[in-house]
Design a protein around this motif. Structure first.
Motif, PDB file in Angstrom:
ATOM      1  N   THR A 296       0.836  -1.199   0.000  1.00 53.54           N
ATOM      2  CA  THR A 296       0.000   0.000   0.000  1.00 53.54           C
ATOM      3  C   THR A 296       0.869   1.246   0.000  1.00 53.54           C
ATOM      4  N   GLY A 297       0.632   2.130  -0.963  1.00 54.17           N
ATOM      5  CA  GLY A 297       1.379   3.382  -1.057  1.00 54.17           C
ATOM      6  C   GLY A 297       2.701   3.264  -1.787  1.00 54.17           C
ATOM      7  N   PHE A 298       3.016   2.075  -2.315  1.00 59.25           N
ATOM      8  CA  PHE A 298       4.279   1.868  -3.027  1.00 59.25           C
ATOM      9  C   PHE A 298       4.004   1.479  -4.472  1.00 59.25           C
ATOM     10  N   ALA A 299       4.920   1.838  -5.360  1.00 55.97           N
ATOM     11  CA  ALA A 299       4.858   1.356  -6.738  1.00 55.97           C
ATOM     12  C   ALA A 299       5.381  -0.073  -6.740  1.00 55.97           C
ATOM     13  N   VAL A 300       4.730  -0.921  -7.508  1.00 53.93           N
ATOM     14  CA  VAL A 300       5.153  -2.314  -7.621  1.00 53.93           C
ATOM     15  C   VAL A 300       5.805  -2.488  -8.987  1.00 53.93           C
ATOM     16  N   ASP A 301       7.085  -2.858  -8.984  1.00 51.89           N
ATOM     17  CA  ASP A 301       7.805  -3.060 -10.237  1.00 51.89           C
ATOM     18  C   ASP A 301       7.689  -4.514 -10.686  1.00 51.89           C
ATOM     19  N   CYS A 302       7.569  -4.707 -11.985  1.00 53.49           N
ATOM     20  CA  CYS A 302       7.493  -6.036 -12.565  1.00 53.49           C
ATOM     21  C   CYS A 302       8.814  -6.779 -12.321  1.00 53.49           C
ATOM     22  N   PRO A 303       8.736  -8.017 -11.847  1.00 57.48           N
ATOM     23  CA  PRO A 303       9.960  -8.778 -11.609  1.00 57.48           C
ATOM     24  C   PRO A 303      10.672  -9.182 -12.897  1.00 57.48           C
ATOM     25  N   ASP A 304       9.971  -9.152 -14.035  1.00 48.42           N
ATOM     26  CA  ASP A 304      10.584  -9.556 -15.302  1.00 48.42           C
ATOM     27  C   ASP A 304      11.204  -8.391 -16.072  1.00 48.42           C
ATOM     28  N   CYS A 305      10.455  -7.265 -16.188  1.00 52.19           N
ATOM     29  CA  CYS A 305      10.964  -6.175 -17.034  1.00 52.19           C
ATOM     30  C   CYS A 305      11.212  -4.871 -16.281  1.00 52.19           C
ATOM     31  N   GLY A 306      10.752  -4.768 -15.029  1.00 56.05           N
ATOM     32  CA  GLY A 306      11.014  -3.577 -14.231  1.00 56.05           C
ATOM     33  C   GLY A 306      10.012  -2.441 -14.386  1.00 56.05           C
TER      34      GLY A 306
END
Length: 57
Positions: free
Chosen positions: A29-39
């Motif tokens: 919550t409140g954070f950006a979630v980056d893709c584990p494959d491409c970022g």
């Protein structure tokens, strides 16, 4: 005394490479979630489960 806690999980999707990721919502919550494959930044699914992952009977 025993306590019980429940966590709500949600699904995130990467529009760039179409990766789906299930995470505990309170952890991100409140954070950006980056893709584990491409970022790339992932978007949260509002209804909890993407249509292509729903079990149909």
């Amino acid at each position: 005394m025993e306590t019980t806690s429940t966590s709500t999980t949600g699904w995130w999707n990467c529009a760039e490479c179409d990766v789906d990721l299930e995470l505990v919502e309170s952890d991100v919550t409140g954070f950006a979630v980056d893709c584990p494959d491409c970022g790339q930044t992932m978007a949260q699914w509002r209804d909890g489960i993407p249509d292509h992952l729903r079990m149909t009977g």
